[in-house]
Design an enzyme around this catalytic site. Structure first.
Site, PDB file in Angstrom:
ATOM      1  N   CYS A  17       0.784  -1.424   0.144  1.00 32.55           N
ATOM      2  CA  CYS A  17      -0.040   0.029   0.054  1.00 32.55           C
ATOM      3  C   CYS A  17       0.942   1.378   0.191  1.00 32.55           C
ATOM      4  O   CYS A  17       0.311   2.392  -0.185  1.00 32.55           O
ATOM      5  CB  CYS A  17      -0.994   0.018   1.124  1.00 32.55           C
ATOM      6  SG  CYS A  17      -2.023  -1.316   1.213  1.00 32.55           S
ATOM      7  N   HIS A  56      -3.516   6.809   2.046  1.00 36.50           N
ATOM      8  CA  HIS A  56      -3.855   5.572   1.332  1.00 36.50           C
ATOM      9  C   HIS A  56      -5.190   5.049   2.093  1.00 36.50           C
ATOM     10  O   HIS A  56      -5.572   5.182   3.089  1.00 36.50           O
ATOM     11  CB  HIS A  56      -2.822   4.484   1.787  1.00 36.50           C
ATOM     12  CG  HIS A  56      -3.463   3.074   1.508  1.00 36.50           C
ATOM     13  ND1 HIS A  56      -3.907   2.543   0.370  1.00 36.50           N
ATOM     14  CD2 HIS A  56      -3.606   1.679   2.675  1.00 36.50           C
ATOM     15  CE1 HIS A  56      -4.264   1.244   0.518  1.00 36.50           C
ATOM     16  NE2 HIS A  56      -3.966   1.006   1.754  1.00 36.50           N
ATOM     17  N   ASN A  91     -10.100  -0.629  -1.100  1.00 37.46           N
ATOM     18  CA  ASN A  91      -8.827  -0.565  -0.590  1.00 37.46           C
ATOM     19  C   ASN A  91      -8.019  -1.104  -2.036  1.00 37.46           C
ATOM     20  O   ASN A  91      -8.047  -2.577  -1.889  1.00 37.46           O
ATOM     21  CB  ASN A  91      -8.347  -1.273   0.581  1.00 37.46           C
ATOM     22  CG  ASN A  91      -6.842  -1.179   0.981  1.00 37.46           C
ATOM     23  OD1 ASN A  91      -5.990  -1.125  -0.080  1.00 37.46           O
ATOM     24  ND2 ASN A  91      -6.584  -1.640   2.012  1.00 37.46           N
TER      25      ASN A  91
END
Ligand code: UT7
Length: 333
Positions: free
Chosen positions: A116, A260, A290
């Site tokens: 990420c 993020h 996500n």
């Protein structure tokens, strides 16, 4: 006197696969609900690829838009950095695949797997090449296909409803007016590698993959959500403050923070800790879930489309994820 070079983003693009998956989709496979997913994560829907599409495929439309916005062609790009934690294949890297699929010249293509935080790591690498005058135009791609790593049973309900597919691309070039990347700060702590990982297929196992491994579900993404959450809410503010201090900036100088997109509750806790207002923190997790390393650049594209950034603004990007890895980038827009 030598002129000061920085690296600035001159073109951006993203691609969200057309297949929209709403929360009710998961109820046919596992005990979950739209209410649980929205309350615990903020996600309303996400995108999944069509069968057979890999990260190099969904990156293509994103790269085309980024090239168009930068007013460049494939022949103007000097180097490709492809960030993905879900590569098309183990060997070769997805960067090689996109070089071929989009007819780039025989330039270098580097895959990075920093989960990420991948986009922040990729920006930092591009920045070094540009500042040292090694390359003029560097293409950064973040593209992820997570849907094929999900366990669509009750065992996987804490990950399957969260992770999703998406791609984005950014083109960086040299800037001599003080615009662009002011700094990047990168961290890892491998002690927590197994808190968010895909154990198999693994080169450390012989055979790499067999029926027993598949039966035990080791090929699915596994996450200790509570542990990841605990570290995320600590590391995000820490690495943002580290970047601000380095640049002699204050929290009030932040025009936009794009964290993020992991969980709306994480973003809200970071916002509260740093005492930022709603207009200073961007969120689009409700639409895309996500998307690992693609989440920051997809959000950046949307922030620009929504005119949330003006020339000269201070933009802060921050990531946290598997590794653990975390990092931040500050840009003068
Ligand atoms: O991108 C990399 C970074 N990733 C992150 O930062 C993610 C960090 N973690 C999280 O976002 C959250 O921990 C989750 C969203 C994964 C989980 O939320 P939580 O509030 O931490 O839930 P929990 O793990 O404490 O679980 C609470 C309950 C459990 O049931 P019991 O043990 O209380 O009976 C889970 O089994 O919720 C259950 N649960 C679910 N229930 C309905 C877990 N997943 C689901 C689900 N639907 N999909």
């Amino acid at each position: 006197m030598s002129e000061k070079i920085s690296s600035h983003i001159i073109g951006l693009g993203y691609y969200a696969p057309e297949n929209i998956i709403d929360n009710s989709y998961f109820s046919q496979f596992m005990d979950t609900s739209d209410q649980w997913i929205q309350e615990r994560t903020g996600i309303q829907e996400r995108r999944f690829v069509n069968k057979g599409q890999g990260p190099s495929d969904i990156a293509i439309p994103a790269v085309k838009i980024a090239l168009k916005n930068a007013n460049l062609s494939v022949n103007d790009i000097d180097f490709i950095i492809f960030s993905t934690s879900t590569p098309d294949y183990y060997i070769p890297g997805s960067g090689c695949l996109i070089q071929e699929k989009m007819n780039f010249p025989n330039i270098g293509a580097l895959d990075i797997r920093c989960a990420c935080t991948g986009f922040i790591y990729a920006l930092s690498i591009a920045d070094q090449y540009i500042k040292t005058k090694t390359y003029k135009n560097v293409l950064v791609i973040s593209s992820e296909v997570q849907s094929t790593s999900m366990d669509l049973s009750n065992n996987g309900r804490d990950t399957a409803v969260i992770f999703a597919d998406g791609a984005a691309a950014a083109i960086l070039t040299a800037n001599f007016d003080g615009e662009g990347i002011l700094s990047t700060h990168l961290h890892t702590q491998g002690k927590y590698a197994k808190e968010l990982w895909v154990e198999s297929p693994s080169s450390a196992m012989s055979p790499k993959l067999d029926k027993n491994i598949i039966k035990s579900g080791k090929h699915f993404l596994k996450m200790n959500g509570r542990e990841v959450f605990k570290h995320a809410v600590k590391r995000f503010p820490e690495v943002i403050l580290e970047a601000l201090n380095h640049n002699k900036l204050n929290i009030k100088d932040i025009d936009l923070l794009i964290p993020h997109q992991a969980n709306i509750r994480i973003s809200k806790m970071v916002q509260k800790k740093l005492e930022l207002n709603d207009n200073q923190v961007f969120s689009n997790i409700h639409k895309y879930g996500n998307t690992t390393s693609a989440s920051i650049p997809i959000a950046l594209c949307e922030a620009i489309n929504q005119k949330q950034l003006s020339k000269g603004d201070i933009l802060v990007l921050a990531g946290f994820g598997s590794g653990f890895s975390w990092g931040s980038a500050i840009l003068k827009w």
